[in-house]
Design a protein around this motif. Structure first.
Motif, mmCIF file in Angstrom:
data_model
loop_
_atom_site.group_PDB
_atom_site.id
_atom_site.type_symbol
_atom_site.label_atom_id
_atom_site.label_comp_id
_atom_site.label_asym_id
_atom_site.label_seq_id
_atom_site.Cartn_x
_atom_site.Cartn_y
_atom_site.Cartn_z
ATOM 1 N N ALA A 106 0.805 -1.232 0.000
ATOM 2 C CA ALA A 106 0.000 0.000 0.000
ATOM 3 C C ALA A 106 0.835 1.278 0.000
ATOM 4 C CB ALA A 106 -0.976 -0.004 1.172
ATOM 5 N N PRO A 107 1.939 1.347 0.732
ATOM 6 C CA PRO A 107 2.705 2.599 0.732
ATOM 7 C C PRO A 107 3.215 3.016 -0.648
ATOM 8 C CG PRO A 107 3.368 1.234 2.571
ATOM 9 C CD PRO A 107 2.464 0.390 1.713
ATOM 10 N N PRO A 151 6.481 11.873 5.079
ATOM 11 C CA PRO A 151 5.579 11.613 3.954
ATOM 12 C C PRO A 151 4.123 11.574 4.415
ATOM 13 C CG PRO A 151 6.682 9.592 4.598
ATOM 14 C CD PRO A 151 7.245 10.680 5.452
ATOM 15 N N PRO A 152 3.196 11.789 3.484
ATOM 16 C CA PRO A 152 1.776 11.807 3.849
ATOM 17 C C PRO A 152 1.293 10.430 4.300
ATOM 18 C CG PRO A 152 2.041 11.971 1.473
ATOM 19 C CD PRO A 152 3.411 12.041 2.071
ATOM 20 N N GLN A 153 0.221 10.432 5.074
ATOM 21 C CA GLN A 153 -0.357 9.181 5.563
ATOM 22 C C GLN A 153 -1.826 9.115 5.185
ATOM 23 O OE1 GLN A 153 0.574 9.637 9.728
ATOM 24 N NE2 GLN A 153 2.372 8.341 9.512
ATOM 25 N N ALA A 154 -2.316 7.899 4.988
ATOM 26 C CA ALA A 154 -3.722 7.688 4.650
ATOM 27 C C ALA A 154 -4.320 6.690 5.630
ATOM 28 C CB ALA A 154 -3.861 7.142 3.226
ATOM 29 N N TYR A 193 -11.194 -3.918 8.633
ATOM 30 C CA TYR A 193 -9.846 -3.642 9.116
ATOM 31 C C TYR A 193 -9.505 -2.189 8.830
ATOM 32 C CZ TYR A 193 -9.417 -8.695 9.395
ATOM 33 O OH TYR A 193 -9.619 -10.015 9.699
ATOM 34 N N ARG A 194 -8.771 -1.567 9.762
ATOM 35 C CA ARG A 194 -8.334 -0.180 9.616
ATOM 36 C C ARG A 194 -6.854 -0.101 9.951
ATOM 37 N NH1 ARG A 194 -13.148 2.945 12.863
ATOM 38 N NH2 ARG A 194 -14.833 2.154 11.573
ATOM 39 N N ALA A 195 -6.143 0.721 9.165
ATOM 40 C CA ALA A 195 -4.720 0.925 9.432
ATOM 41 C C ALA A 195 -4.297 2.273 8.877
ATOM 42 C CB ALA A 195 -3.886 -0.180 8.791
ATOM 43 N N LEU A 196 -3.361 2.895 9.542
ATOM 44 C CA LEU A 196 -2.764 4.126 9.059
ATOM 45 C C LEU A 196 -1.552 3.725 8.223
ATOM 46 C CD1 LEU A 196 -3.029 7.200 9.225
ATOM 47 C CD2 LEU A 196 -1.430 7.126 11.138
ATOM 48 N N VAL A 197 -1.541 4.152 6.958
ATOM 49 C CA VAL A 197 -0.499 3.748 6.018
ATOM 50 C C VAL A 197 0.306 4.977 5.613
ATOM 51 C CG1 VAL A 197 -0.067 2.704 3.763
ATOM 52 C CG2 VAL A 197 -1.972 1.900 5.154
ATOM 53 N N THR A 198 1.625 4.876 5.689
ATOM 54 C CA THR A 198 2.499 5.947 5.226
ATOM 55 C C THR A 198 2.707 5.781 3.731
ATOM 56 O OG1 THR A 198 3.609 6.064 7.357
ATOM 57 C CG2 THR A 198 4.774 7.006 5.476
ATOM 58 N N LEU A 199 2.364 6.813 2.965
ATOM 59 C CA LEU A 199 2.448 6.756 1.504
ATOM 60 C C LEU A 199 3.836 7.186 1.043
ATOM 61 C CD1 LEU A 199 -1.032 8.321 0.767
ATOM 62 C CD2 LEU A 199 -0.426 5.900 0.818
ATOM 63 N N ARG A 200 4.498 6.335 0.286
ATOM 64 C CA ARG A 200 5.860 6.613 -0.187
ATOM 65 C C ARG A 200 5.891 7.085 -1.642
ATOM 66 N NH1 ARG A 200 8.257 6.738 4.558
ATOM 67 N NH2 ARG A 200 7.986 4.861 5.734
ATOM 68 N N ASN A 201 4.761 6.972 -2.338
ATOM 69 C CA ASN A 201 4.715 7.268 -3.766
ATOM 70 C C ASN A 201 3.968 8.572 -4.048
ATOM 71 O OD1 ASN A 201 5.274 6.815 -6.427
ATOM 72 N ND2 ASN A 201 3.629 5.363 -6.753
#
Length: 117
Positions: free
Chosen positions: A55-56, A86-89, A100-108
């Motif tokens: 996902a990141p 970096p931004p997070q989603a 399910y829920r998770a905070l994902v750090t976006l690298r792209n």
């Protein structure tokens, strides 16, 4: 006219979300949550592990569609909620009857500045 369109869109969004109500909810950011999923539902654990690993590197606008199609999720959404670098989603998805829920750090994603008008 705008009010009518907004009300219609809100009702469609609400009814679409209501169709995907899950019996269980798991916040993957809480300590030990992923280990419990691994113990209780190894199939979900394999899917979640791949989602969290890849996902990141996905574009935010394509992230929820990828989760829905690649993992047969009933519902998936990814909203940018933090303007950190970096931004997070916040990623939410439903597998079988569990959300399910998770905070994902976006690298792209590269930040951009948009001047006010």
């Amino acid at each position: 006219m705008r009010t009518v369109v907004a009300a219609l869109l809100a009702s469609v969004a609400f009814s679409a979300h209501a169709d995907f109500s899950a019996a269980h909810q798991v916040n993957l950011d809480t300590p030990g949550a992923l280990e419990r999923v691994q113990r209780d539902n190894p199939t979900h654990f394999r899917a979640i592990s791949e989602i969290l690993r890849e996902a990141p590197y996905r574009q935010p606008q394509a992230l929820s569609g990828w989760v829905r199609t690649a993992f047969d999720a009933k519902m998936a959404s990814a909203m940018l909620i933090k303007t950190s670098y970096p931004p997070q989603a916040r990623l939410q998805f439903v597998l079988d009857d569990t959300e399910y829920r998770a905070l994902v750090t976006l690298r792209n994603v590269e930040p951009s500045v948009t001047p006010a008008r």
